[in-house]
Design a protein around this motif. Structure first.
Motif, PDB file in Angstrom:
ATOM      1  N   ARG A  40       0.828  -1.197   0.000  1.00 21.27           N
ATOM      2  CA  ARG A  40       0.000   0.000   0.000  1.00 21.27           C
ATOM      3  C   ARG A  40       0.868   1.255   0.000  1.00 21.27           C
ATOM      4  NH1 ARG A  40      -3.682  -0.097   4.879  1.00 21.27           N
ATOM      5  NH2 ARG A  40      -1.802   0.572   5.964  1.00 21.27           N
ATOM      6  N   GLN A  41       0.539   2.178  -0.877  1.00 18.27           N
ATOM      7  CA  GLN A  41       1.275   3.432  -0.958  1.00 18.27           C
ATOM      8  C   GLN A  41       0.521   4.490  -0.166  1.00 18.27           C
ATOM      9  OE1 GLN A  41       1.818   4.329  -5.073  1.00 18.27           O
ATOM     10  NE2 GLN A  41       3.228   2.629  -5.427  1.00 18.27           N
ATOM     11  N   GLY A  42       1.194   5.094   0.806  1.00 17.47           N
ATOM     12  CA  GLY A  42       0.558   6.123   1.604  1.00 17.47           C
ATOM     13  C   GLY A  42      -0.312   5.550   2.700  1.00 17.47           C
ATOM     14  N   GLU A  43      -1.147   6.407   3.242  1.00 12.04           N
ATOM     15  CA  GLU A  43      -2.006   6.028   4.357  1.00 12.04           C
ATOM     16  C   GLU A  43      -3.221   5.249   3.873  1.00 12.04           C
ATOM     17  OE1 GLU A  43      -1.552   6.600   7.686  1.00 12.04           O
ATOM     18  OE2 GLU A  43       0.452   7.266   7.118  1.00 12.04           O
ATOM     19  N   CYS A  44      -3.849   4.551   4.802  1.00 13.31           N
ATOM     20  CA  CYS A  44      -5.090   3.855   4.480  1.00 13.31           C
ATOM     21  C   CYS A  44      -6.217   4.875   4.294  1.00 13.31           C
ATOM     22  CB  CYS A  44      -5.456   2.870   5.587  1.00 13.31           C
ATOM     23  SG  CYS A  44      -5.825   3.651   7.172  1.00 13.31           S
ATOM     24  N   ARG A 227      -6.001  -1.128  -3.115  1.00 10.57           N
ATOM     25  CA  ARG A 227      -4.712  -0.497  -3.448  1.00 10.57           C
ATOM     26  C   ARG A 227      -4.752   0.171  -4.822  1.00 10.57           C
ATOM     27  NH1 ARG A 227      -2.680  -5.345  -1.496  1.00 10.57           N
ATOM     28  NH2 ARG A 227      -2.048  -6.040  -3.590  1.00 10.57           N
TER      29      ARG A 227
END
Length: 580
Positions: A40-44, A227
Motif C-alpha cells: 500500500r502506498q501512503g495512508e489507508c 490499493r
C-alpha cells in the motif's frame, strides 16, 4: 483495535467457516494482511464514508467511445467534460479480461482488459472521482487458469470448483436458482466426464469456498482492488457463495460469515472503504446483509426499481408508500445505508416484489412491459417450474406509451421516476444509459444473443455529446435536466444518506417524504405527483405551523393558494420551509 482483539475476531470468522483449521489458517491470513500493508502506498483510507454530496454513476468501461482513444480514456474524457462535480463516485462495471456476460465471467481477476486500457487508465479517474470495483467472487470463466488447471488436475485450481456426482445430484432439489439454465455443467477431463456447479451459466463456474485457499485468494484480490483505488467494492452475486448439498444454497450462514470477515478486514486496514452486497432477492432477505452492523456498509434497494415502475404506471402509490413506511420502521444498523437506484446494467428484478405486490398485478406489469419491447428472463423454481425473474428493458422506454406517438407524458414519467430516489435516505446511483435517456437496443440483443443487451448500448462519444447539446432531442431533454437536479441535491444537507426520514401518509397518487438534516437545521419536503392530472395538497396537514415555502428543485416559489399546493401532472417538488 489491538492485535489480540483482531486475532480473536479473525479466529472466530475462520472457525465458523473451517472449524479446527482456523488456527493454521490465521498465519496465512496474516501474510495476506502484511503483504497488503507492505504494498500500500501512503495512508489507508481514513474519511467519512459518505455525505449528501455522494452520488454514484454506473457505467461500463466502454459505454462512451471516441475514435482513436482507448475506451477507458474516452470514458474519462466524457465524464470530466460533462459530469465533473455532478457525481462523486463512478462504478466501472467489470473491466477485467472475460469470456462472456459483458465482463461478469472473469478470466483474470487481477488485470485490466487490454481492449479497454490498463491500470493507469483506471487510476486516472481518481483525479475527479472516487471509484467502485466489482469483486466477482462467486464464479470464474471457463477460460480462467484455475479452471484450466482443474481440468488438468493441477494446482492452483484443482480443488477450486465444486464437483457433483450423479448420486449427490439428487440433493439439489432445494437449490434456489436465479436462472433457468442447468445447475450443473458437464466438463470433459482426462479423468472422464465431470459435472461442476454453475449457478449462472455454462461459462460461469462456481468457486469452492469450502476450500480456504479460494477465500484467501479473494481476500488478497479485495485488498488489491483497494490499493488500485477502489473506495467501494461491490460483492457480486454474493448470496450464492457457499454451497451445501441438501440446502437452498443461498444466504447460508457461512456466506454471511465471509462478508463479516471482509468487513472486519476493511475496518482495520481501510476504514474509509465501503462494502456493497449485490443480492437481488426479496427485501426481507436483502436487508439481512446489514447483519448487526457487521456485514455490508451498504446494500442495494432492489425493491425500488419495480415499485417505482409499478407506481407510475398505475398512478397509485399504495404499495410504494406502504413499503417505504415499513422501511422507516425497520431496525437499520448505525453506519449502514442503502444504494437507491432504478435503472442498471441488469434488468428490473421481479423477486424483490415478492410479498409487496400481488402476483396478478405483477403479471399485469409484465404484460405492460412486453408491449414496450421488454424481454422477460426466467428462473427455475424448486418445483421445476420457471418463474419470471427480471424485466429486460431500457428504463427510459419502460415509460413510453406504445400506442401514443408522440407520447406527451413519456419524459415527464421518466424524469419523475429518476427524481423520486434522490429524496430517499441513502446514496443515489444513476446508470449512464438512464442519464442519456437511452431507448431499447434490439440490435444489441440480436448481435449478442443476450436479452440484457437491450439496455447496454455503447455510445459514440461525439454523437452522444451532439445529442446532449440539442434540446429538441430526447437525450438533450433528459441529460442536462437530470444533471441539474443531481447538482441541486448535492447542496441539500437534509439529503445526507443517514439523515432522518419520514414517509408521509398522503392521498393515493402522491408520494411524500420529509427529510431533516443531521444537525436539525434544515428540513425538506419532497412531494411527487404520480397522476397525469393536477393534484392539490393541503400542506397545513403535513406541516403544522405557518411557513413560506420555496421549491429548491425548480428555484421558485411554488404554486400555492393559502396552504394548498397545486402540483402539475407528474411533477416533483423539493420544498424548503421558511418560518414567518
Amino acid at each position: 483495535m489491538t492485535q489480540t482483539d483482531l486475532d480473536s475476531r479473525l479466529l472466530h470468522h475462520l472457525g465458523v467457516l473451517y472449524g479446527e483449521q482456523a488456527q493454521e489458517l490465521l498465519p496465512r491470513l496474516h501474510q495476506v494482511i502484511s503483504h497488503h500493508i507492505e504494498l500500500r502506498q501512503g495512508e489507508c483510507l481514513k474519511r467519512a464514508k459518505w455525505d449528501e454530496q455522494d452520488i454514484m454513476l454506473i457505467t461500463y468501461g466502454d459505454s462512451v467511445q471516441y475514435p482513436g482513444m482507448k475506451p477507458l480514456a474516452g470514458l474519462k474524457q466524457f465524464l470530466d467534460r460533462r459530469l465533473h462535480n455532478v457525481f462523486s463516485m463512478v462504478h466501472i462495471l467489470p473491466f477485467f479480461p472475460y469470456s462472456s456476460d459483458d465482463g461478469f465471467s472473469v478470466s483474470d481477476f487481477r488485470s485490466v482488459n487490454p481492449d479497454l486500457g490498463d491500470w493507469d487508465d483506471i487510476a486516472a479517474f481518481k483525479q475527479n472521482f472516487d471509484l467502485m470495483f466489482d469483486l466477482v467472487l462467486n464464479h470464474m470463466s471457463r477460460e480462467h487458469l484455475w479452471f484450466v488447471n482443474y481440468v488438468q488436475d493441477a494446482s492452483p485450481g484443482r480443488d477450486y470448483v465444486i464437483e457433483v456426482d450423479e448420486e449427490e445430484s439428487k440433493n439439489l432439489s432445494m437449490v434456489v436458482r436465479p436462472r433457468a439454465s442447468p445447475l450443473l455443467s458437464r466438463v470433459r477431463t482426462p479423468r472422464g466426464n465431470r459435472h461442476v456447479w454453475a449457478t449462472f451459466s455454462n461459462d460461469q463456474i462456481d468457486l469452492n469456498y469450502a476450500n480456504p485457499e479460494v477465500l484467501l485468494e479473494f481476500i488478497d484480490t479485495l485488498l488489491d482492488y483497494v490499493r488500485h483505488g477502489a473506495r467501494a467494492v461491490r460483492l457480486d452475486a454474493v448470496a450464492f457463495l457457499w454451497k451445501e448439498l441438501g440446502s437452498s444454497c443461498i444466504h447460508l450462514p457461512q456466506t454471511h460469515e465471509v462478508v463479516k470477515l471482509f468487513r472486519t478486514l476493511m475496518e482495520v486496514l481501510e476504514p474509509g472503504a465501503i462494502l456493497l452486497t449485490e443480492t437481488n432477492v426479496p427485501h426481507a432477505e436483502n436487508i439481512g446483509y446489514f447483519g448487526e452492523g457487521d456485514e455490508a456498509d451498504m446494500i442495494y434497494q432492489f425493491s425500488l426499481p419495480p415499485l417505482i415502475l409499478h407506481a407510475i404506471h398505475t398512478e397509485s402509490t399504495r404499495y410504494l408508500t406502504q413499503w417505504a413506511m415499513h422501511l422507516d420502521q425497520e431496525e437499520r444498523p448505525a453506519g449502514c445505508t442503502y444504494l437507491n437506484f432504478t435503472a442498471s446494467h441488469d434488468g428490473v428484478g421481479l423477486r424483490p416484489l415478492e410479498g409487496i405486490i400481488p402476483d396478478d398485478e405483477v403479471d399485469e406489469l409484465i404484460e405492460e412491459m412486453r408491449s414496450r419491447g421488454a424481454f422477460v428472463s426466467m428462473r427455475a423454481n424448486s418445483d421445476g417450474q420457471d418463474r419470471p425473474y427480471e424485466l429486460n428493458i431500457s428504463y427510459f422506454d419502460a415509460f413510453r406509451h406504445p400506442e401514443e406517438i408522440p407520447d406527451r407524458w413519456h419524459i415527464s414519467r421518466f424524469s419523475l421516476s429518476q427524481t423520486m430516489p434522490l429524496a430517499l435516505r441513502g446514496i443515489p446511483a444513476v446508470y449512464i444509459n438512464a442519464l442519456a435517456g437511452t431507448p431499447n437496443d434490439p440490435v444489441g440483443v440480436e448481435r449478442t444473443g443476450m436479452t440484457r443487451s437491450i439496455n447496454r448500448r455503447k455510445w459514440d462519444g461525439p454523437e452522444l455529446e451532439n445529442l446532449i447539446d440539442h434540446p429538441l432531442t430526447e437525450t438533450g431533454r433528459v441529460f442536462p435536466e437530470y444533471a441539474r437536479r443531481l447538482k441541486i441535491r448535492q447542496g441539500i444537507k437534509a439529503f445526507h444518506p443517514e439523515a432522518p426520514q419520514r414517509v408521509l401518509d398522503l392521498p393515493d397518487g402522491i408520494f411524500g417524504i420529509m427529510r431533516t438534516s443531521l444537525d436539525g437545521q434544515q428540513e425538506v419536503l419532497a412531494l411527487h405527483n404520480l397522476k397525469s392530472r393536477v393534484m392539490e395538497i393541503d400542506l397545513s396537514e403535513i406541516y403544522g405551523e405557518k411557513v413560506n415555502w420555496f421549491d429548491v428543485l425548480h428555484q421558485e416559489i411554488p404554486d400555492m393558494s393559502a396552504d394548498t399546493l397545486r402540483m402539475l401532472p407528474l411533477q416533483a417538488v423539493w420544498l424548503l420551509p421558511e418560518k414567518e
